[in-house]
Design a protein around this motif. Sequence first.
Motif, PDB file in Angstrom:
ATOM      1  N   ALA A  40     -94.126 -12.205 -64.883  1.00  9.90           N
ATOM      2  CA  ALA A  40     -92.742 -11.731 -64.782  1.00  9.90           C
ATOM      3  C   ALA A  40     -92.636 -10.306 -64.252  1.00  9.90           C
ATOM      4  O   ALA A  40     -91.819 -10.028 -63.363  1.00  9.90           O
ATOM      5  N   PRO A  41     -93.440  -9.331 -64.719  1.00 14.44           N
ATOM      6  CA  PRO A  41     -93.317  -7.977 -64.157  1.00 14.44           C
ATOM      7  C   PRO A  41     -93.686  -7.909 -62.683  1.00 14.44           C
ATOM      8  O   PRO A  41     -93.122  -7.105 -61.939  1.00 14.44           O
ATOM      9  N   LEU A  54     -85.163 -16.280 -61.407  1.00 20.28           N
ATOM     10  CA  LEU A  54     -84.779 -15.405 -62.505  1.00 20.28           C
ATOM     11  C   LEU A  54     -83.864 -16.171 -63.443  1.00 20.28           C
ATOM     12  O   LEU A  54     -82.657 -16.224 -63.269  1.00 20.28           O
ATOM     13  N   THR A  55     -84.477 -16.740 -64.446  1.00 18.52           N
ATOM     14  CA  THR A  55     -83.709 -17.468 -65.456  1.00 18.52           C
ATOM     15  C   THR A  55     -83.313 -16.512 -66.571  1.00 18.52           C
ATOM     16  O   THR A  55     -83.675 -15.329 -66.581  1.00 18.52           O
ATOM     17  N   VAL A  56     -82.568 -17.045 -67.527  1.00 18.99           N
ATOM     18  CA  VAL A  56     -82.154 -16.232 -68.684  1.00 18.99           C
ATOM     19  C   VAL A  56     -83.371 -15.801 -69.494  1.00 18.99           C
ATOM     20  O   VAL A  56     -83.439 -14.676 -70.009  1.00 18.99           O
ATOM     21  N   GLU A  57     -84.358 -16.698 -69.585  1.00 16.43           N
ATOM     22  CA  GLU A  57     -85.576 -16.340 -70.321  1.00 16.43           C
ATOM     23  C   GLU A  57     -86.323 -15.212 -69.642  1.00 16.43           C
ATOM     24  O   GLU A  57     -86.911 -14.352 -70.316  1.00 16.43           O
ATOM     25  N   ASP A  58     -86.315 -15.209 -68.287  1.00  8.85           N
ATOM     26  CA  ASP A  58     -86.977 -14.107 -67.578  1.00  8.85           C
ATOM     27  C   ASP A  58     -86.320 -12.771 -67.860  1.00  8.85           C
ATOM     28  O   ASP A  58     -86.996 -11.764 -68.074  1.00  8.85           O
ATOM     29  N   TRP A  59     -84.975 -12.774 -67.845  1.00  2.59           N
ATOM     30  CA  TRP A  59     -84.279 -11.515 -68.126  1.00  2.59           C
ATOM     31  C   TRP A  59     -84.523 -11.052 -69.558  1.00  2.59           C
ATOM     32  O   TRP A  59     -84.688  -9.862 -69.816  1.00  2.59           O
TER      33      TRP A  59
END
Length: 428
Positions: free
Chosen positions: A229-230, A417-422
Amino acid sequence: QRWSRGMSYCLHSENHLDTGPIYVRENGKLHVVNQGAGGIQDVTPKARPFRLFSRSFSVELCMNREDDRARRQRTDHFIFTYTKEGNLRYSAKSLFSLVLGYISDNVDHIDSLIGFPEQIAEKLFSAAEARQKFTEPVTGLRALQKFTEAYGSLVLCSLCLRNRYLVISEKLEEIKSFRELTCLDLSCCKLGDEHELLEHLTKEALSSVKKLLLKDNSLSDAGLRRMTAPVRVLKKGLENLLVLDLSCNPKITDVGIGYLLSFKKLNCLDISGTGLKDVDAVIKRIQMQIGLVHSEVPLKEFDHSNCKTEGWAEQTVLQWEQAVMEAMKPQDNLRSRTAALRFYGKTRRIEEVVKCTVVEAETKASGNLQFYKEKVQNCHLPLKKEVAGSHELKNNRKRALAEQERERTYKQKHLCLTVEDWDLLNTY
């Protein structure tokens, strides 16, 4: 004269043993008996060299171990050696060694080592390591952090924790204190997706890692999503990764491989033994997007022989492992108890140490899925027509790759970029 003649007679007697020179005090003066002339001389006697200890004499220094300070005050200032004749000799230590020993005894009280000479710091680290200062629970961590903050990769540039899950669980904070690691081997540790060390891999402290081996660690697509993710969004974390081993993780599927495409600098990748469904599509995708070619033979980058623990703290890691092994020794005394449990038909409650097991069946089913980046060979004397044709081919390839890159970036902006990613990125 009679007295001197009697004395000379006693000296020349055959039954009398030689006792050395004889001194007589008369009228406040000291006289020595002359054995050769049989008289008394008033000459001042010369000191005869004598041996305090015989050549076969040995001594053992026994100190009071209960009072550690008293022991160091008695021994630290002197060096005890033996001469060629076998005599015990002691000499005073240099001021540098005395100061070095004192600072190493109190290394946890150092405020900072930034700007301190590296040559002296290495000797200080070795002295503290010999006293096993870095194995202490609280003070050892504090002292190790002072060295890693100041010297980074000199303390440790490569760390191999293959099949050492107990060392990771016992010394997790110390392992997290190492900075500027270039090689990290965590194979066969069964860490899983939620382990704290995997989360630490995404921090900026380990952005220098170029070789990461995560073979047989029970990873899934969720773990790869968190780990990448980063890099996918913030362009931080493991962006400099060159070699990645994710073999023998059956829970990784085609979706998880899509997260790995964000590692643009990858030169070698191993996904053997994973749970891929469409292997051919994955091979084409990896080749088109990150330029890695499928290897038909095993690559030497994944034989785990090049990854070793290197740096000042090499012996410190060995001390941690020895401490863990000593803590496990009392379990050997429970063999008689387990034998009794088996006799009465009961199962053993003590869990055995997790060993590195390769998922052979799944590896054979998926085959050898190792990838590498080909090196471009330049021609020294090309023809003009071939050069023109090659330029056209290159331009066509660049246009095709540019179109694919645009489509991919457009999809990433709207789909990746899903909600979990944010939610995950908000934790950094």
